[in-house]
Design a protein around this motif. Structure first.
Motif, PDB file in Angstrom:
ATOM      1  N   GLN A  65      -6.112   2.263   8.554  1.00  0.00           N
ATOM      2  CA  GLN A  65      -7.428   1.668   8.334  1.00  0.00           C
ATOM      3  C   GLN A  65      -7.408   0.750   7.110  1.00  0.00           C
ATOM      4  O   GLN A  65      -8.016  -0.323   7.112  1.00  0.00           O
ATOM      5  N   THR A  66      -6.677   1.171   6.083  1.00  0.00           N
ATOM      6  CA  THR A  66      -6.569   0.358   4.871  1.00  0.00           C
ATOM      7  C   THR A  66      -5.888  -0.967   5.170  1.00  0.00           C
ATOM      8  O   THR A  66      -6.362  -2.035   4.754  1.00  0.00           O
ATOM      9  N   HIS A  81      -4.215   8.147   0.123  1.00  0.00           N
ATOM     10  CA  HIS A  81      -4.195   8.381   1.566  1.00  0.00           C
ATOM     11  C   HIS A  81      -3.709   9.787   1.900  1.00  0.00           C
ATOM     12  O   HIS A  81      -3.917  10.274   3.006  1.00  0.00           O
ATOM     13  N   SER A  99       0.494   8.237  -1.527  1.00  0.00           N
ATOM     14  CA  SER A  99       0.222   7.695  -2.859  1.00  0.00           C
ATOM     15  C   SER A  99       0.650   8.613  -3.995  1.00  0.00           C
ATOM     16  O   SER A  99       0.910   8.156  -5.106  1.00  0.00           O
ATOM     17  N   ASN A 146      -8.047  -3.364   7.136  1.00  0.00           N
ATOM     18  CA  ASN A 146      -9.076  -3.968   6.285  1.00  0.00           C
ATOM     19  C   ASN A 146      -8.487  -5.037   5.368  1.00  0.00           C
ATOM     20  O   ASN A 146      -9.118  -6.075   5.127  1.00  0.00           O
ATOM     21  N   MET A 147      -7.281  -4.799   4.858  1.00  0.00           N
ATOM     22  CA  MET A 147      -6.616  -5.789   4.000  1.00  0.00           C
ATOM     23  C   MET A 147      -6.333  -7.071   4.769  1.00  0.00           C
ATOM     24  O   MET A 147      -6.476  -8.175   4.237  1.00  0.00           O
ATOM     25  N   PHE A 203       0.860  -1.182   0.000  1.00  0.00           N
ATOM     26  CA  PHE A 203       0.000   0.000   0.000  1.00  0.00           C
ATOM     27  C   PHE A 203       0.895   1.232   0.000  1.00  0.00           C
ATOM     28  O   PHE A 203       2.134   1.129   0.025  1.00  0.00           O
ATOM     29  N   ARG A 220      -5.253   7.175   7.892  1.00  0.00           N
ATOM     30  CA  ARG A 220      -6.056   6.578   6.824  1.00  0.00           C
ATOM     31  C   ARG A 220      -5.433   5.287   6.308  1.00  0.00           C
ATOM     32  O   ARG A 220      -6.129   4.310   6.039  1.00  0.00           O
ATOM     33  N   SER A 221      -4.112   5.275   6.168  1.00  0.00           N
ATOM     34  CA  SER A 221      -3.471   4.066   5.648  1.00  0.00           C
ATOM     35  C   SER A 221      -3.538   2.921   6.659  1.00  0.00           C
ATOM     36  O   SER A 221      -3.584   1.754   6.277  1.00  0.00           O
ATOM     37  N   THR A 261       1.097   5.038   1.886  1.00  0.00           N
ATOM     38  CA  THR A 261       0.605   6.122   2.740  1.00  0.00           C
ATOM     39  C   THR A 261       0.650   7.445   1.991  1.00  0.00           C
ATOM     40  O   THR A 261      -0.254   8.269   2.113  1.00  0.00           O
ATOM     41  N   ASN A 292      -2.996  -2.310  -2.658  1.00  0.00           N
ATOM     42  CA  ASN A 292      -4.016  -1.284  -2.498  1.00  0.00           C
ATOM     43  C   ASN A 292      -3.514   0.025  -3.098  1.00  0.00           C
ATOM     44  O   ASN A 292      -2.436   0.497  -2.753  1.00  0.00           O
ATOM     45  N   SER A 342      -5.300   3.007  -3.092  1.00  0.00           N
ATOM     46  CA  SER A 342      -6.130   4.117  -2.624  1.00  0.00           C
ATOM     47  C   SER A 342      -5.282   5.356  -2.325  1.00  0.00           C
ATOM     48  O   SER A 342      -4.111   5.248  -1.965  1.00  0.00           O
TER      49      SER A 342
END
Length: 386
Positions: A256-257, A242, A190, A260-261, A186, A253-254, A188, A238, A240
Motif C-alpha cells: 500500500q505504501t 510496516h 523497518s 501511494n508513493m 522503503f 502494508r508495504s 517492509t 518512506n 513508515s
C-alpha cells in the motif's frame, strides 16, 4: 419676629426634602446593587452546580458538546476567583514572569536547534564524502563465513536460483537502459537492527529488532538516500513502520505504501531495503574491506511469478540486479553476495526495476552498513551514465 420664624421653617423644610431625596436615591441604588449581587450569586450558584463532578462527568459522557461548555464555565469560575482575591499586582507579576520564562525557553530551544543543525551539517559534510571510483582495493574479510552457494552465473555475477526456471543467456543479459533517475526506498521490515556498537548503541525491542528507527535498516536507507542525492538522483524515502506493532501482514502494508508513493513519483527503481536474517548465526557478519573501510556485504533478492502471483516484469528486475552487480564487481569486488532468485513476488511487480536489497546481517554493525551505502550509491551513479 414672626417673619423670622417663617423663614427658618422654610429652611427646615428645604433641608428635610433634600435629606428625603438623598435617602430615596440611596435606597434606589441599594436596590440596584442588591439585585445585581443576587444575580451574581445565582450565576455563581449555577457555576458551582455545573462544575460539580458527578453532574458534569455524566453530561460529558452523554453529550460530548457539554464538555466544552463545562470547561468554559470552569474557566469563568477560576477567573472570578482570581478577581475576587483582588491581588492584581501579584497576578500581573506572575503573568509577566511566565511570559519571560516562555521567551527564555523558546530562545533556549532555538539555540539547541541551531546547535543540532550545525552538528548535523558537520556530520553530513563528514559522512557525505563520496566513494573513490578507481584504484580502490577490496577483499572479503568475513570472520567464520557461511558458504555462498550458487548454481547460475553471468560473467562474474553469481546467482542462487531457487526456482525451476532454466536461466538462459538472453534472460540474464543486462541489456537495459536506466533513463529515469527517480528512486523509491522503503522498508517492509523497518525494525530490523544490527549488532550494537559504541557509536550506535540501542535498546532492543526484539531479537535484533528495535522500534527506534535511528538504529535499524531504516537509518541505512536514509544514508543511501543522502548519497544518491549527491549524485543528483531524485529520491523518495518512506520511513513508515510496516512490521510494527504486527509483523504478520508486513508485505501487505508495504505494498500500500509503494502504491501511494507511485501516485506522486513515477519511478523505475524501487528498493525494499532489508537486513539479512540468518537465524542460526547471530554473529554472522558478511564483510568486505574497501580501501581502509569495512563495509557490510549486500545481496539482491529478486522475486518471480512462480509462486502463482502476477509478476510480468520479474525478468527486467533480474536484469537490473545483474547490471548493478556487474558494475560493482568492476569497481569494488566482493561488495555483493550472490543474487537470490526466489519463487515469491515480494511486491516487485510494482516497478520495472524493483528489488529487495539486503544490507549486512545481524552480526554487522551500523557503521559497516552505512559504509556500504557509500559504495552502493557510487555504483548506481555509474550505471546511470551508461
Amino acid at each position: 419676629m414672626f417673619n423670622v420664624t417663617v423663614l427658618k421653617m422654610k429652611d427646615i423644610l428645604k433641608y428635610i426634602l433634600g435629606v428625603c431625596l438623598i435617602i430615596a436615591v440611596l435606597m434606589t441604588m441599594a436596590k440596584i446593587f442588591s439585585k445585581k449581587s443576587s444575580q451574581e450569586n445565582k450565576t455563581q450558584s449555577k457555576l458551582r452546580i455545573f462544575s460539580s463532578g458527578g453532574l458534569t462527568s455524566c453530561l460529558d459522557s452523554t453529550i460530548p458538546s457539554i464538555e466544552v461548555v463545562n470547561k468554559e464555565y470552569n474557566e469563568i469560575e477560576e477567573e472570578n476567583t482570581e478577581i475576587n482575591q483582588g491581588n492584581y499586582p501579584e497576578q500581573f507579576l506572575k503573568t509577566e514572569i511566565s511570559s519571560i520564562k516562555a521567551i527564555e525557553e523558546i530562545e533556549k530551544d532555538s539555540k539547541i536547534k541551531e546547535n543540532k543543525e550545525e552538528n548535523n551539517k558537520e556530520v553530513t559534510k563528514e559522512e557525505m564524502t563520496l566513494a573513490s571510483t578507481s584504484g580502490v582495493q577490496s577483499e572479503v574479510v568475513t570472520q567464520n563465513p557461511i558458504a555462498n552457494k550458487y548454481n547460475a552465473q553471468y560473467g562474474k555475477v553469481q546467482i542462487k536460483n531457487q526456482t525451476t526456471f532454466a536461466l538462459t543467456e538472453e534472460m540474464l543479459k543486462p541489456d537495459i537502459i536506466i533513463n529515469n533517475k527517480n528512486v523509491l526506498i522503503f522498508h517492509t521490515h523497518s525494525c530490523e537492527s544490527y549488532t550494537s556498537s559504541e557509536k550506535y548503541p540501542y535498546v532492543a525491542t526484539g531479537n535484533f529488532r528495535t522500534t527506534d528507527l535511528n538504529y535499524t535498516v531504516t537509518r541505512v536507507g536514509t544514508e543511501l538516500e543522502n548519497y544518491l542525492k549527491q549524485y543528483q538522483f531524485n529520491v523518495v524515502h518512506n520511513t513508515s513502520y510496516h512490521d510494527y506493532p504486527a509483523y504478520n501482514g508486513s508485505y501487505t502494508r508495504s505494498l500500500q505504501t509503494v502504491e501511494n508513493m507511485l501516485k506522486t513519483t513515477q519511478a523505475d527503481i524501487i528498493i525494499d531495503l532489508h537486513r539479512d536474517a540468518i537465524g542460526s548465526r547471530a554473529d554472522y557478519a558478511p564483510t568486505v574491506k574497501i580501501g581502509d573501510e569495512y563495509a557490510a556485504q549486500i545481496m539482491f533478492v529478486i522475486g518471480t511469478n512462480e509462486g502463482g502471483l502476477l509478476h510480468p516484469n520479474w525478468n527486467q528486475n533480474l536484469k537490473f540486479a545483474i547490471k548493478v552487480q556487474q558494475k560493482a564487481e568492476e569497481m569494488y569486488p566482493g561488495l555483493f553476495k550472490p543474487i537470490t532468485l526466489t519463487t515469491s513476488r515480494y511486491n516487485q511487480h510494482t516497478g520495472k526495476y524493483a528489488n529487495i536489497i539486503e544490507v549486512g546481517a545481524t552480526g554487522n554493525t551500523m557503521e559497516q552498513c552505512l559504509n556500504s551505502m557509500k559504495y552502493l550509491s557510487a555504483v548506481f551513479n555509474e550505471i546511470a551514465k551508461e
